[in-house]
Design a protein around this motif. Structure first.
Motif, PDB file in Angstrom:
ATOM      1  N   GLU A 183       0.919  -1.221  -0.048  1.00 18.23           N
ATOM      2  CA  GLU A 183       0.054   0.165   0.058  1.00 18.23           C
ATOM      3  C   GLU A 183       0.787   1.110  -0.058  1.00 18.23           C
ATOM      4  N   MET A 184       1.734   1.303   0.871  1.00 19.64           N
ATOM      5  CA  MET A 184       2.699   2.437   0.898  1.00 19.64           C
ATOM      6  C   MET A 184       3.347   2.790  -0.417  1.00 19.64           C
ATOM      7  N   LEU A 185       4.081   1.454  -1.116  1.00 21.79           N
ATOM      8  CA  LEU A 185       4.541   1.695  -2.408  1.00 21.79           C
ATOM      9  C   LEU A 185       3.787   2.283  -3.295  1.00 21.79           C
ATOM     10  N   VAL A 186       2.509   1.586  -3.381  1.00 15.14           N
ATOM     11  CA  VAL A 186       1.634   2.317  -4.599  1.00 15.14           C
ATOM     12  C   VAL A 186       1.319   3.527  -4.214  1.00 15.14           C
ATOM     13  N   GLU A 187       0.606   3.735  -3.036  1.00 10.53           N
ATOM     14  CA  GLU A 187       0.069   5.109  -2.790  1.00 10.53           C
ATOM     15  C   GLU A 187       0.664   6.366  -2.512  1.00 10.53           C
ATOM     16  N   GLU A 188       2.066   6.087  -1.994  1.00 14.84           N
ATOM     17  CA  GLU A 188       2.749   7.176  -1.463  1.00 14.84           C
ATOM     18  C   GLU A 188       3.906   7.428  -2.484  1.00 14.84           C
ATOM     19  N   PHE A 189       4.370   6.432  -3.419  1.00 10.06           N
ATOM     20  CA  PHE A 189       5.378   6.567  -4.398  1.00 10.06           C
ATOM     21  C   PHE A 189       5.162   6.440  -5.731  1.00 10.06           C
ATOM     22  N   LEU A 190       4.762   5.029  -6.055  1.00  7.83           N
ATOM     23  CA  LEU A 190       4.437   4.836  -7.457  1.00  7.83           C
ATOM     24  C   LEU A 190       3.369   5.723  -8.069  1.00  7.83           C
ATOM     25  N   LYS A 191       2.304   5.909  -7.533  1.00 12.45           N
ATOM     26  CA  LYS A 191       1.140   6.589  -8.209  1.00 12.45           C
ATOM     27  C   LYS A 191       1.621   8.177  -8.102  1.00 12.45           C
ATOM     28  N   PRO A 192       2.270   8.705  -6.973  1.00  8.41           N
ATOM     29  CA  PRO A 192       2.683  10.399  -7.261  1.00  8.41           C
ATOM     30  C   PRO A 192       3.803  10.311  -8.259  1.00  8.41           C
ATOM     31  N   LEU A 193       4.528   9.532  -8.471  1.00  5.58           N
ATOM     32  CA  LEU A 193       5.583   9.619  -9.329  1.00  5.58           C
ATOM     33  C   LEU A 193       5.274   9.212 -10.707  1.00  5.58           C
ATOM     34  N   SER A 194       3.912   8.575 -11.041  1.00  2.00           N
ATOM     35  CA  SER A 194       3.817   7.953 -12.147  1.00  2.00           C
ATOM     36  C   SER A 194       4.772   6.793 -12.728  1.00  2.00           C
ATOM     37  N   MET A 195       5.068   5.795 -11.987  1.00  2.00           N
ATOM     38  CA  MET A 195       6.081   4.912 -11.780  1.00  2.00           C
ATOM     39  C   MET A 195       5.237   3.515 -12.012  1.00  2.00           C
ATOM     40  N   SER A 196       5.478   3.047 -12.940  1.00  2.00           N
ATOM     41  CA  SER A 196       4.981   1.323 -13.213  1.00  2.00           C
ATOM     42  C   SER A 196       5.820   0.398 -12.241  1.00  2.00           C
ATOM     43  N   HIS A 197       4.919  -0.706 -12.061  1.00  2.00           N
ATOM     44  CA  HIS A 197       5.644  -1.873 -11.389  1.00  2.00           C
ATOM     45  C   HIS A 197       6.744  -2.253 -12.103  1.00  2.00           C
ATOM     46  N   ASP A 198       6.761  -2.249 -13.486  1.00  2.00           N
ATOM     47  CA  ASP A 198       7.877  -2.715 -14.402  1.00  2.00           C
ATOM     48  C   ASP A 198       8.953  -1.776 -13.918  1.00  2.00           C
ATOM     49  N   GLU A 199       8.875  -0.565 -14.051  1.00  2.00           N
ATOM     50  CA  GLU A 199      10.027   0.346 -13.773  1.00  2.00           C
ATOM     51  C   GLU A 199      10.452   0.217 -12.594  1.00  2.00           C
ATOM     52  N   LEU A 200       9.749   0.113 -11.464  1.00  2.00           N
ATOM     53  CA  LEU A 200      10.298  -0.123 -10.148  1.00  2.00           C
ATOM     54  C   LEU A 200      11.156  -1.791 -10.076  1.00  2.00           C
ATOM     55  N   ALA A 201      10.526  -2.615 -10.816  1.00  2.00           N
ATOM     56  CA  ALA A 201      11.214  -3.867 -10.831  1.00  2.00           C
ATOM     57  C   ALA A 201      12.449  -3.733 -11.466  1.00  2.00           C
ATOM     58  N   GLU A 202      12.567  -3.014 -12.659  1.00  2.00           N
ATOM     59  CA  GLU A 202      13.738  -2.707 -13.386  1.00  2.00           C
ATOM     60  C   GLU A 202      14.866  -1.961 -12.434  1.00  2.00           C
ATOM     61  N   SER A 203      14.230  -0.987 -11.466  1.00  2.00           N
ATOM     62  CA  SER A 203      15.347  -0.054 -10.817  1.00  2.00           C
ATOM     63  C   SER A 203      15.757  -0.828  -9.668  1.00  2.00           C
ATOM     64  N   MET A 204      14.916  -1.918  -9.255  1.00  2.00           N
ATOM     65  CA  MET A 204      15.487  -2.755  -8.027  1.00  2.00           C
ATOM     66  C   MET A 204      16.224  -3.869  -8.556  1.00  2.00           C
ATOM     67  N   GLY A 205      15.984  -4.134  -9.693  1.00  2.00           N
ATOM     68  CA  GLY A 205      17.021  -5.239 -10.210  1.00  2.00           C
ATOM     69  C   GLY A 205      16.132  -7.001  -9.906  1.00  2.00           C
TER      70      GLY A 205
END
Length: 144
Positions: free
Chosen positions: A72-94
């Motif tokens: 919930e924290m990832l999606v609501e407070e970080f991904l949505k406000p930054l318009s970051m997709s799950h794919d982009e996060l996965a790639e950034s995290m490796g």
């Protein structure tokens, strides 16, 4: 209308509860719930501690919501406000997208290494993510 010493004590108790809520930066004055609880305290149906607990439970949703999850924290407070997709996060995290999906859905725990990576990506403290995971784990431990 004459007030008995007992009703004066209840009113005084209610005022203490109001002050306590204001100190915690919660001022629900005027809301239907608040006014209902106020009337119940003054009538003697509730103690001010019980009324305060009802108000806090309602406003913090502590009685039903539980702690925010890592997902919930990832999606609501970080991904949505930054318009970051799950794919982009996965790639950034490796890591793979499925691992991100599982973390978001609560199907798998966030590792300490992943907490460090999230802290680097989002400019947060590593403990922020670790503490969220610990809070998320607690209800599961109680059910066992």
């Amino acid at each position: 209308m004459s007030r008995t010493p007992y009703s004066r004590l209840r009113i005084e108790g209610f005022r203490k509860a109001e002050v306590s809520l204001r100190l915690e930066e919660m001022d629900p004055s005027g809301t239907p719930l608040y006014e209902s609880i106020k009337a119940r305290i003054i009538s003697g149906e509730l103690t001010y501690e019980q009324g305060r607990s009802e108000i806090l439970a309602y406003y913090t949703k502590a009685d039903t919501a539980g702690p925010a999850t890592v997902g919930e924290m990832l999606v609501e407070e970080f991904l949505k406000p930054l318009s970051m997709s799950h794919d982009e996060l996965a790639e950034s995290m490796g890591i793979c997208k499925q691992d991100i999906e599982d973390i978001i859905c609560g199907l798998r725990r966030l590792t300490d290494d992943e907490a460090r990576v999230l802290a680097d990506i989002f400019g947060t403290d590593e403990d922020f993510w670790c503490n969220l995971q610990v809070l998320q784990d607690r209800p599961e431990q109680r059910r066992k």
